[in-house]
Scaffold this motif. Sequence first.
Motif, mmCIF file in Angstrom:
data_model
loop_
_atom_site.group_PDB
_atom_site.id
_atom_site.type_symbol
_atom_site.label_atom_id
_atom_site.label_comp_id
_atom_site.label_asym_id
_atom_site.label_seq_id
_atom_site.Cartn_x
_atom_site.Cartn_y
_atom_site.Cartn_z
ATOM 1 N N HIS A 266 1.000 -1.068 0.030
ATOM 2 C CA HIS A 266 -0.355 -0.178 -0.614
ATOM 3 C C HIS A 266 0.730 1.216 -0.536
ATOM 4 O O HIS A 266 0.573 1.993 -0.686
ATOM 5 N N ILE A 267 1.886 1.626 0.619
ATOM 6 C CA ILE A 267 3.317 2.455 1.090
ATOM 7 C C ILE A 267 3.472 2.885 -0.810
ATOM 8 O O ILE A 267 3.921 3.480 -0.981
ATOM 9 N N ARG A 268 3.995 1.435 -0.915
ATOM 10 C CA ARG A 268 4.363 1.325 -2.065
ATOM 11 C C ARG A 268 3.461 2.475 -3.654
ATOM 12 O O ARG A 268 3.300 2.924 -4.265
ATOM 13 N N GLY A 269 2.525 1.881 -3.393
ATOM 14 C CA GLY A 269 1.461 2.017 -4.343
ATOM 15 C C GLY A 269 0.621 3.520 -3.920
ATOM 16 O O GLY A 269 1.128 3.754 -5.332
ATOM 17 N N TRP A 270 0.559 4.010 -3.029
ATOM 18 C CA TRP A 270 0.586 5.269 -2.988
ATOM 19 C C TRP A 270 1.725 6.188 -3.020
ATOM 20 O O TRP A 270 1.446 7.192 -3.695
#
Length: 1741
Positions: free
Chosen positions: A766-770
């Motif tokens: 999720h952090i990398r996607g964000w």
Amino acid sequence: MAVAALYTQYNRVWIPDPEEVWKSAEIAKDYRVGDQVLRLLLEDGTELEYAIDPERLPPLRNPDILVGENDLTALSYLHEPAVLHNLRVRFAESKLIYTYSGIILVAMNPYKQLPIYGDAIIHAYSGQNMGDMDPHIFAVAEEAYKQMARNNKNQSIIVSGESGAGKTVSARYAMRYFAAVSKSGRNAHVEDKVLASNPITEAIGNAKTTRNDNSSRFGKYTEISFDERHQIIGANMRTYLLEKSRVVFQSENERNYHIFYQLCASAQQSEFKHLKLGSAEEFNYTSTGGSTAIEGVNDRADMVETQKTFSLLGFKEDFQMDIFKTLAAILHLGNVQITAVGSERSTVSGDDSHLKVFCELLGLDSSKVAQWLCHRKIVTTSETVVKPMTRPQAVNARDALAKKIYAHLFDFLVERINHALRFSGKQHTFIGVLDIYGFETFDVNSFEQFCINYANEKLQQQFNLHVFKLEQEEYMREDIPWTLIDFYDNQPVIDLIEAKMGILDLLDEECMLPHGSDENWLQKLYNNFINKNSLFEKPRMSTTSFIIQHFADKVEYKCEGFLEKNRDTVYDVLVEILRESKFHLCAKFFQENPVPPSPFGSGITMKSAKQVIKPNNKQLRTTVGSKFRSSLSLLMETLNATTPHYVRCVKPNDEKLPFEFDSKRVVQQLRACGVLETIRIGAQSYPSRWTYIEFYSRYGVLMTKQELSFSDKKEVCKAVLHRLIQDSNQYQFGKTKIFFRAGQVAYLEKLRLDKLRQGCVLIQKHIRGWLQRKKFLRERQAALIIQQYFRGQHTVRKAVTAAALKEAWAAIIIQKYCRGHLVRSLYQLIRVATITIQAYTRGFLARRRYRKMLEEHKAVILQKYARAWLARRRFQNIRRFVLNIQLTYRVQHLQKKLEDQNKENHGLVEKLTSLAAVRASDVEKMQKLESELDRAAAHRLNYEEKGKKYKAAVEEKLAKLQKHNSELETQKEQIQRKLQEQTKELKGKLDDLTKQLFEDVRKEEQRRLLLEKSFELKTQDYEKQICSLKEEIKALKDESVQLQHQLEEERITSDGLKGEVARLSKQAKTISEFEKEIELLQTQKIDVEKHVQSQKREMREKMSEITKQLLESCEIGDVRSRLSVEDLEHLNEDGELWFAYEGLKKATRVLESHFQSQKDCYEKEIEALNLKVVHLSQEINHLQKLFREENDINESIRHEVTRLTSENMMIPDFKQQISELEKQKQDLEIRLNEQMENTKGKVGELSNQVNGSQEEEGRKNRTIEAQNERRTKEKEKLVDKIQAMQETSEHLKPFETESEVESRFRQEASRLTMENRDLEEQLDMKDRVIRKLQDQVKTLTKTIEKAGDVHLTSGPKEYLGMLEYKREDEARLIQNLILDLKPRGVVVNMIPGLPAHILFMCVRYADSLSDANMLKSLMNSIINGIKQVVKEHVEDFEMLSFWLSNTCHFLNCLKQYSGEEEFMKHNSPHQNKNCLNNFDLSEYRQILSDVAIRIYHQFIIVMENNIQPIIVPGMLEYESLQGISGLKPTGFRKRSSSIDDTDAYTMASVLQQLSYFYSTMCQNGLDPELVRQAVKQLFFLIGAVTLNSLFLRKDMCSCRKGMQIRCNISYLEEWLKDKNLQNSLAKETLEPLSQAAWLLQVKKTTDSDAKEIYERCTSLSAVQIIKILNSYTPIDDFEKRVAPSFVRKVQALLSSREDSSQLMLDTRYLFQVMFPFTPSPHALEMIEIPSSFKLGFLHRI
């Protein structure tokens, strides 16, 4: 779950390695059932196809989180490589030498001195749970001591291991721990004596070997005895199998026993010269091994230490010298030269110097010794044959003699040591420490190794049985089914050795044979055991050896020397020679029937497991093997009767290199000492055990929401395990724990790690996607902007054509003309409006100028009147100032007159007092006259008694009369009403007596005439004295008249004063009206401000109307029609329209400034009025204060008047007493008259004259009484007048109108100020006059008291700050005020240090009497009382706090009132008057200071004892930040803890305890500086204890625990801030702990990290930093261990530091206490004694 399922990719396994024993490899491919090869990836990166057996897969490696555990049983996979790797990580990387393995403590020899054995470490382990601290020998000793104290059961600590593994040191530290924690008060130095036995036994029983520089060459079992209070009372020592062969022979690079080298090193000292010793190289017995010195060892210094320990045990110098003589004789015996004479004979020269010294030292005949060293005597049935011996036989006989002497000496010293450690009382329990050799196997193994391994077989059997017993108890306690486990039983080996017809029996049998030999014995072994016992083997290549399969390994023994060593014989002739020695010690060694020393203490009785058959003659001597078997059986019986604790010492390498780990040697020792066997046994059952709470906390992440919804955590754990592990045989549920088979915890850890990894991957996703979306949106926005600009440029290029340019130019021209038209229209509109506005504005300005001129003219007129008023006020002020000066001068003049008058009054008072004194003397003279009359009457009676010789009846009647008269005098007050009747009876009796005595009186007429003449002379003297008394009474009347005149003058002055007070009170009533006037002015001010604001609003409205009119009046309709509303608003916003109205704004500003100036004037006037009101209110307050003081003076006058009235009321009593005296005299005169009326009338006349004088005196007294009554009435009238004046002043009310008040306001203010000053001066004068009158009244009172001899109570006194007490009440004072006083009843609503102030007031009284003995007794009693109450309440914190406070207050009072200038700076003048005058108490101040220091130290100790148990649970174990710490698997030690941790302390407990300490100290009035010092000491203790525990608890050294500690430190800092103790330096004492917490959290990988650690951790020593880094333990696999290379980098940076090498902080360190001097603010005169103190016998002075 199947075991094969764990062999998946990325898991790691152990494979055998010829160098490292085991090495790690990672599985490169999942294993499937049936695979013959396991693909592995080694740590160096090479791939390996490892052939496997499906039934025996390679052992799996534990997760990294479990590596380095304190207890090997906490490992999930329990096998040899896991144990070896765990020990390697702890020892080589973490530098930890101790590790638990179930009930065993594995101790690795570091070959380096470590700072982990100090007193601070002992203190840290004392009372601690064994599983809570890092493994340590002290933890084992504490557990043994705790179980002994709790269960009252004997304990044993069994220390074993190879030579050089550290057995002796471990046993020594265990004994030192017992001596430290069980200090005995009654047996002085008994612990030191127990410890002192170690250096002696090491000197005579330890030697240097190739493996160890201080190797114990004997086994030792030391029983330390304890009493019922668990204190050491004595000890007893038993030894086993001393290596006697070392006395005569040492291998290469080995030494003899240390004591020989210590003697040789000290040979040149004077006390040892008679021993004729030299260097160790000169003697055969000390130089055989070729190594006579040990690196780093000073033999001479060790000799001094040995002598000290001898003395400490009570061995005298003569006894010591006897020991040294025997040792020196052994050395000389070894140098006796034996020469061969042919092949069958040998001889010893009689001139051999060493032989002579040997015989001289032992008191032997040298010729006999020389003969029988080379000959032997053979006794047969028929004859005795002397047979010569060859040289080898003679050498053997000499060496056997030396060994025999040394063995006897060793046993004798052990016996004497036991005697020195013997105790008189009854032993309650004991702890035995067994220091015995471990399993040994060498290239050549002989009789000694056989006995050692036999002993280890017995110990291993006992160990196995104990392990199974503990396991069985654990399973039964948890209701787990108990199944038998296959283990190695070494009973067959023990039977092979000690059973009937076993190896030892056959050896003893062969020794009994005259021609027995080693070969014959070995042949018997072959015949009995080969092919019959699988544990006995014959070597293939040797016929002189045999092999035994021990529990550890196979050992091959050489049979050579077995019989000789087992016999241990010395020829009888030599024994006889030694028995006849003149040296008593030598003769005692070889007595015929020596009494064997008892190896047991006085309170222990034990018997052998097997009956030992005593030999009947000399041929049946007990062999060494049989002795050893008997002592070993007795030892095993002792151990079986105790609770054992095991310590296995391991040598990490043979090169004695510090912290070097040799895997081969370690594995060999682990197998030999039974550690691996214990691991194997544990792995077969359920080795991993978790409590339900620990499991729930650790594996909560694996639980589902449905499982977590259960309320019972036990059920949650069961549900989770049923879901995660399908095979229920892999675990068992107990009552409090879950039991897992080997590998299951690792599987759960894998699941947990996978779950956490999945969570981390999800978070990362999720952090990398964000981040990617954010980047994409940013790039998209940039692309759109680029496209926009590109497309716009492209469009512009397409749109620019000739037609477009023409159209654009035409549009511009049209716009130009249109805009010009609009601007011109607007300009015309503005111009018209401007002209109109200017016209109106100019008119407005002209009118305003006119009004301004008019206002200025009026202002000039106002200024004229104001300046005139100011000039008049200035003149009045100057006149008032002049009047003040005149008044002050007049007041001073009047004061001088009053002082002169006072001096005159003082003279008159002195005269009055002198007259009163004269009057008192006259009264005394009158009393003397009365006494002379009494004596004359007595003389008369005596004279009459001489005439009563003729009549006995007369004498009896006179005696009855005298007796009756005496009774009447004593009962005078009770029978006043019957006095007249009794006098009549007496007169009648006197008449009868005079008639009977008339004839006798006549016969004595001549004598009576002489008596009458003497009476006449005396009466003349009496008349003269009476005349002088009359004159003095007249003088007293004149003085009383003068006093009345003075009282009338004082009444007049007081009347005038009352009038002034009434006038002032009238004026004070007008102040309320002034306040009302001020309120009116304030309301007027508010109205004016409102009026100004309304005028401003009206002006704004007028301006807006004018603007509207101007716009409406202009004829600009056509412009309006062309301008829209938006254009008008736009113009208005641009400010173009308001520019035209600027003139109007200026006019408005002028008006506003005018109104503002008026407002400022009003405000200034109001402020001036407010200042006047404040000033007047202050003056009124001052007047009220003076009025109250005047009332107080009047009250004192009333009290004085009432007191004088009460005193005057006593005058009738005085009169009554005088009248009684007159009656008595009248009775006496009547008697004399009746006796003398017929003889002569002169006596009667004389008595009448005396009676008249007494009546006249009574009249004078009555006149004085009347005068006093008049004075009393006058004073009452004066009091009535004063009360009336007060009432009239209260009822007076102002009648002035408001106008009058307004006009007289300023005049009254100045006049009141002057009158106030005059009034103050008059009040001072009146006060002085009243005080003088009081003094005069006191002198009159004293005069009346002297005249009437009646004690009258004095009036109200001014207390002097002293308490009067009697000498006999001193003990009651100390008992009630010190010993029986309870702090809780004193600190409430009472001043701090009240008992101290009371004691000091008593000291002041003793000082005022100038009684040195009384003062000294009081001070000593106070000091002794404080010491006693502190001693009786040595553990009572409140009592110690209370008396520390009072001691400090008492000390401060002694300083404050000592009269020394440095302590009197802050005293008030009245306090300076209370200083001690007669004695210097500086010595007592020093004593009190010492007492206060002792109380403070005990006070700190009590606080530390109360808070210390809370510190570690609250600061270190409690999780202030919930949820960030995870529990790790625990081992056996945590499970078998003998401490029940039911009541867990938290950080709130620490803060609560600190708050209790602080509140108690504050309530008891402890000085704030002392409170700060105490808090600093407590915070140092908290930091030190927490940090010390952190050093000793590897499981606590983690990043998350650092966060917890930092959070707890912040709580402590907040507590300091809340209590306002920031300046106490307590926060700084927590700096080491704070830095340690930071060190746990900081990154520890790069060089910059190492440098940062070096720079930041300045409060931690290098040893402490390295300890924390080595102990750092990750909680999860996401954390990394500290690399050894990083630790070396930090260590290199810290090498430049010169700090302490101690690891632990000294928790007993006390900061220097400073007692501040704080003067007492309380006046001693105002201190009152509460009734609860029960000090009614003290009186205020």
